[in-house]
Design a protein around this motif. Sequence first.
Motif, PDB file in Angstrom:
ATOM      1  N   ILE A 328       1.352  -1.423   0.055  1.00 54.08           N
ATOM      2  CA  ILE A 328      -0.029   0.213  -0.537  1.00 54.08           C
ATOM      3  C   ILE A 328       1.172   1.833   0.148  1.00 54.08           C
ATOM      4  O   ILE A 328       0.933   1.956  -0.918  1.00 54.08           O
ATOM      5  CB  ILE A 328      -0.901   0.071   1.145  1.00 54.08           C
ATOM      6  CG1 ILE A 328      -2.038  -0.776   1.041  1.00 54.08           C
ATOM      7  CG2 ILE A 328      -1.874   0.990   0.877  1.00 54.08           C
ATOM      8  CD1 ILE A 328      -2.622  -1.511   2.828  1.00 54.08           C
ATOM      9  N   LEU A 329       1.943   0.937   0.951  1.00 56.26           N
ATOM     10  CA  LEU A 329       2.508   2.626   0.950  1.00 56.26           C
ATOM     11  C   LEU A 329       3.784   2.632   0.013  1.00 56.26           C
ATOM     12  O   LEU A 329       3.900   3.684  -0.516  1.00 56.26           O
ATOM     13  CB  LEU A 329       3.521   2.637   2.125  1.00 56.26           C
ATOM     14  CG  LEU A 329       2.539   2.352   3.582  1.00 56.26           C
ATOM     15  CD1 LEU A 329       4.295   2.668   4.521  1.00 56.26           C
ATOM     16  CD2 LEU A 329       2.041   3.834   3.663  1.00 56.26           C
ATOM     17  N   THR A 330       3.921   1.829  -1.569  1.00 55.36           N
ATOM     18  CA  THR A 330       4.565   2.172  -2.195  1.00 55.36           C
ATOM     19  C   THR A 330       3.850   2.268  -3.685  1.00 55.36           C
ATOM     20  O   THR A 330       4.426   3.725  -3.822  1.00 55.36           O
ATOM     21  CB  THR A 330       4.779   0.170  -2.510  1.00 55.36           C
ATOM     22  OG1 THR A 330       5.525  -0.155  -2.186  1.00 55.36           O
ATOM     23  CG2 THR A 330       5.575   0.287  -3.912  1.00 55.36           C
ATOM     24  N   ILE A 331       2.607   2.168  -3.902  1.00 57.42           N
ATOM     25  CA  ILE A 331       1.448   2.290  -4.613  1.00 57.42           C
ATOM     26  C   ILE A 331       1.463   4.482  -3.904  1.00 57.42           C
ATOM     27  O   ILE A 331       1.165   5.028  -4.857  1.00 57.42           O
ATOM     28  CB  ILE A 331       0.379   2.138  -4.430  1.00 57.42           C
ATOM     29  CG1 ILE A 331       0.097   0.437  -4.783  1.00 57.42           C
ATOM     30  CG2 ILE A 331      -0.734   2.716  -4.711  1.00 57.42           C
ATOM     31  CD1 ILE A 331      -0.753  -0.105  -4.794  1.00 57.42           C
ATOM     32  N   LEU A 332       1.323   4.361  -2.286  1.00 60.75           N
ATOM     33  CA  LEU A 332       1.316   5.739  -1.888  1.00 60.75           C
ATOM     34  C   LEU A 332       2.352   6.835  -2.372  1.00 60.75           C
ATOM     35  O   LEU A 332       2.716   7.667  -2.655  1.00 60.75           O
ATOM     36  CB  LEU A 332       0.927   6.044  -0.719  1.00 60.75           C
ATOM     37  CG  LEU A 332      -0.739   5.489  -0.406  1.00 60.75           C
ATOM     38  CD1 LEU A 332      -0.724   6.046   1.377  1.00 60.75           C
ATOM     39  CD2 LEU A 332      -1.593   6.120  -1.181  1.00 60.75           C
ATOM     40  N   ILE A 337       1.928  10.410  -2.289  1.00 60.75           N
ATOM     41  CA  ILE A 337       1.104  10.593  -1.446  1.00 60.75           C
ATOM     42  C   ILE A 337       1.776  10.194  -0.133  1.00 60.75           C
ATOM     43  O   ILE A 337       1.565   9.404   0.295  1.00 60.75           O
ATOM     44  CB  ILE A 337       0.310  10.169  -1.756  1.00 60.75           C
ATOM     45  CG1 ILE A 337      -1.164  10.484  -3.031  1.00 60.75           C
ATOM     46  CG2 ILE A 337      -1.304  10.781  -1.566  1.00 60.75           C
ATOM     47  CD1 ILE A 337      -1.704  10.227  -3.706  1.00 60.75           C
ATOM     48  N   SER A 338       1.718  10.787   1.012  1.00 56.68           N
ATOM     49  CA  SER A 338       2.023  11.139   2.103  1.00 56.68           C
ATOM     50  C   SER A 338       0.797  10.327   2.815  1.00 56.68           C
ATOM     51  O   SER A 338      -0.530  11.555   2.573  1.00 56.68           O
ATOM     52  CB  SER A 338       2.553  12.112   2.524  1.00 56.68           C
ATOM     53  OG  SER A 338       1.628  13.766   2.762  1.00 56.68           O
ATOM     54  N   ILE A 352      -5.387   7.728   7.014  1.00 59.48           N
ATOM     55  CA  ILE A 352      -6.240   8.854   6.843  1.00 59.48           C
ATOM     56  C   ILE A 352      -5.054  10.348   5.775  1.00 59.48           C
ATOM     57  O   ILE A 352      -4.003   9.829   6.425  1.00 59.48           O
ATOM     58  CB  ILE A 352      -6.392   9.661   8.276  1.00 59.48           C
ATOM     59  CG1 ILE A 352      -7.314   8.539   9.613  1.00 59.48           C
ATOM     60  CG2 ILE A 352      -6.752  11.113   7.980  1.00 59.48           C
ATOM     61  CD1 ILE A 352      -7.297   9.136  10.377  1.00 59.48           C
ATOM     62  N   PHE A 353      -5.814  10.842   4.687  1.00 53.22           N
ATOM     63  CA  PHE A 353      -4.980  11.877   3.858  1.00 53.22           C
ATOM     64  C   PHE A 353      -5.310  13.097   4.278  1.00 53.22           C
ATOM     65  O   PHE A 353      -6.471  13.410   4.988  1.00 53.22           O
ATOM     66  CB  PHE A 353      -5.163  11.388   2.758  1.00 53.22           C
ATOM     67  CG  PHE A 353      -5.041   9.910   2.178  1.00 53.22           C
ATOM     68  CD1 PHE A 353      -3.514   9.616   2.039  1.00 53.22           C
ATOM     69  CD2 PHE A 353      -5.489   9.318   2.129  1.00 53.22           C
ATOM     70  CE1 PHE A 353      -3.521   8.640   1.316  1.00 53.22           C
ATOM     71  CE2 PHE A 353      -5.494   8.014   1.845  1.00 53.22           C
ATOM     72  CZ  PHE A 353      -4.439   6.534   1.506  1.00 53.22           C
ATOM     73  N   ASP A 354      -4.423  14.204   4.701  1.00 45.23           N
ATOM     74  CA  ASP A 354      -4.646  16.199   4.224  1.00 45.23           C
ATOM     75  C   ASP A 354      -5.240  15.666   2.518  1.00 45.23           C
ATOM     76  O   ASP A 354      -5.193  15.441   1.122  1.00 45.23           O
ATOM     77  CB  ASP A 354      -3.518  16.511   3.361  1.00 45.23           C
ATOM     78  CG  ASP A 354      -4.572  18.065   4.191  1.00 45.23           C
ATOM     79  OD1 ASP A 354      -4.396  17.919   2.885  1.00 45.23           O
ATOM     80  OD2 ASP A 354      -3.319  18.576   3.696  1.00 45.23           O
ATOM     81  N   GLU A 355      -6.741  15.839   2.139  1.00 45.00           N
ATOM     82  CA  GLU A 355      -7.819  15.413   1.447  1.00 45.00           C
ATOM     83  C   GLU A 355      -6.856  16.725  -0.172  1.00 45.00           C
ATOM     84  O   GLU A 355      -7.769  15.923  -1.426  1.00 45.00           O
ATOM     85  CB  GLU A 355      -8.973  15.726   1.274  1.00 45.00           C
ATOM     86  CG  GLU A 355      -9.624  16.657   1.655  1.00 45.00           C
ATOM     87  CD  GLU A 355     -11.380  16.819   2.001  1.00 45.00           C
ATOM     88  OE1 GLU A 355     -11.374  15.996   2.043  1.00 45.00           O
ATOM     89  OE2 GLU A 355     -12.325  17.776   2.154  1.00 45.00           O
ATOM     90  N   HIS A 356      -6.095  17.228   0.352  1.00 46.46           N
ATOM     91  CA  HIS A 356      -5.599  18.450  -0.323  1.00 46.46           C
ATOM     92  C   HIS A 356      -5.081  17.930  -1.536  1.00 46.46           C
ATOM     93  O   HIS A 356      -4.908  18.546  -2.556  1.00 46.46           O
ATOM     94  CB  HIS A 356      -5.392  20.227   0.071  1.00 46.46           C
ATOM     95  CG  HIS A 356      -5.971  20.686   0.979  1.00 46.46           C
ATOM     96  ND1 HIS A 356      -6.292  20.262   2.440  1.00 46.46           N
ATOM     97  CD2 HIS A 356      -6.587  21.175   0.458  1.00 46.46           C
ATOM     98  CE1 HIS A 356      -7.057  21.655   2.428  1.00 46.46           C
ATOM     99  NE2 HIS A 356      -7.699  22.042   1.793  1.00 46.46           N
ATOM    100  N   GLN A 357      -4.355  16.630  -1.329  1.00 43.10           N
ATOM    101  CA  GLN A 357      -3.669  15.730  -2.088  1.00 43.10           C
ATOM    102  C   GLN A 357      -4.413  15.143  -3.229  1.00 43.10           C
ATOM    103  O   GLN A 357      -3.746  14.929  -4.236  1.00 43.10           O
ATOM    104  CB  GLN A 357      -3.184  15.150  -0.946  1.00 43.10           C
ATOM    105  CG  GLN A 357      -1.818  15.168   0.334  1.00 43.10           C
ATOM    106  CD  GLN A 357      -1.015  14.085   0.667  1.00 43.10           C
ATOM    107  OE1 GLN A 357      -0.010  14.149   0.427  1.00 43.10           O
ATOM    108  NE2 GLN A 357      -1.922  13.711   1.060  1.00 43.10           N
ATOM    109  N   LEU A 358      -5.312  15.559  -3.292  1.00 41.91           N
ATOM    110  CA  LEU A 358      -6.356  14.560  -3.845  1.00 41.91           C
ATOM    111  C   LEU A 358      -7.567  15.069  -4.583  1.00 41.91           C
ATOM    112  O   LEU A 358      -7.516  15.554  -4.652  1.00 41.91           O
ATOM    113  CB  LEU A 358      -7.316  12.988  -3.337  1.00 41.91           C
ATOM    114  CG  LEU A 358      -5.731  12.395  -2.111  1.00 41.91           C
ATOM    115  CD1 LEU A 358      -6.993  11.615  -0.535  1.00 41.91           C
ATOM    116  CD2 LEU A 358      -5.429  11.460  -3.215  1.00 41.91           C
TER     117      LEU A 358
END
Length: 451
Positions: A328-332, A337-338, A352-358
Motif C-alpha cells: 500500500i505504501l509503495t503505491i502511495l 502522496i503522504s 487518513i489523508f490530507d484531502e488537498h492531495q487528492l
Amino acid sequence: MKVIKFGGSSLASSTQLQKVLSIVEADDQRRYVIVSAPGKRFDGDTKVTDLLIQYARQTIHRQDATATVQAIIDRYAEIGHGFNVPEDQLTPIFDTIRNLPNQTYADNTYLMATFKAHGERLNAQLVAAVFKQSGLNARYLDPKDAGMVVTDVPDDAQIIDSSYTQLAQWADSKQILVIPGFFAYNRNGQICTFSRGGSDITGAIIARGVHADLYENFTDVDAIYSVNPSLVDQPAAISEMTFREMRELSYAGFSVFHDEALIPAIQGNITVNVKNTNHPTAPGTLIKSTREPSSHYPVTGIASSSSFCSLYLRKYLLNKEVGLGRKILTILETHHISYEHMPSGIDDLTIIFDEHQLTPELEKTLVAEISAAINPDEIYFTHDYSILMLVGESMRNRVGIMSRAATALADHNIKLIMVNQGASEISIMFGIHDRDADQAVIALYDEFFKK
C-alpha cells in the motif's frame, strides 16, 4: 535583541502603520522588522496579495489589468502619502508594479510567485522609507542581500541551511532592518515563495539566523485562545504554551500559525511572543521549549479541522498477510502522496489523508491499484471526516483525560470514528463526522475549561 513580524492587518493602512511605528520606537531592541503585504482594511476589502494574484492571472491570460494595477498602486500611495514620503521615493514602487509583466519568467509558476512576493517586497521598501521619514535609523534589506537561499520550488520553497551562516553576519545590527516576508531566492536568483504563513516563516528564519533573544509576532488578537473564539464566547487565553503544543494545535486547524511556520524558531530555541498590534501592552502568548505544568488546566487547547479524508479497506486475516502495508505504501509513494495516520484492526485498516492531495480521479486510481495489489473484501474513500485534537503538556500527568473527553462527546451524541493518543502523551486525536466538529469542540471546552 528582538525580531518582530507584522501581519497584513497591522500594515493595511497608514493608520495601522502608525501603530507599528510606535511599537518599534518603544523598544530599541526591536531591530529586525519582518513585514507582510498590506491586508484588509475593513470587511469586504481585498488584500494586496489577492490583487497581485489577480494581476498575475490577467497577465498570463493577456487581459487588461489597468484597474487592478491602479488598485494596487492606490494601496501603497495611501500609506506613503499618510507619512509624507517624498514622491521620488514612491515613484519607483509604482513603476515596479506596472513593469512586473515585462520581466522574464521561467514559466507561469515563477511569474505567479514573483507577482505575489512583490506585495511584501514593495511594502518593506515603503515601511523602511516611512521609518526613515519618521527619524528612525532604518533601511530595507532584501532577502538576497541578507543571504537567504531557498530550494527551487516556486510556491513551496524551503530554506537552505547554509543561509543561517549568511544571516549571522547581520546579528547585532545597529540599524533597524526592514525585511520582506514570504519569499527568498533560489540559487539561480529567481523568486520563490514559502507556503502558507510565509511571513511567519521568514520571521522565524531571521530570528534563528541572527540568534534573537525573542521573536515577537504581532497580529490582531491579544493572545492565542484555547479554542476558536467564533465557537465559544470569550474563551480562555493561553499565557504560555510549548512548541509541541503549538504544532499539534496548528495541525488541527489553529489559525494563528501554519504548523510549519515556527520550525526555524524551534530549531534555534527562540522564544516566540504572539502580541496584538492594536493592544501592544497586552502580554500576549509566549511559545517556548518548555513550561511548568498547569495544576488547573490539564488541557491547553482544542481544535478541529475538516481537511481530511479516509480510505477504509477490509480483508479477512489482514493481520496475517506479510508485506501488505509495504504494498500500500509503495503505491502511495508512486503517486507522491503522504498519509497522516493509519489506525488498524485485525481485519481492517484506515488510512487518513490530507484531502488537498487528492482528486476524484486520483482516488479512483488508488482504489484500483490497491485493489489489484492486495485484493481487499471492501475498499472505499470517506470525505465526511474531521480531526478533533485535545492538546496539553499537563495531560501526561493526569489520569482520566480520555474518559472525560469520551464521556463529554457521548453526552452530545457525537460518534467517534477513530481515537489515537500520540506517543508524547500530550495530545489525543479523535476522528469524527464533519457535521459534529463544532459541537464537539464546544463539548470538550465545556468539560475541560468551564468545569
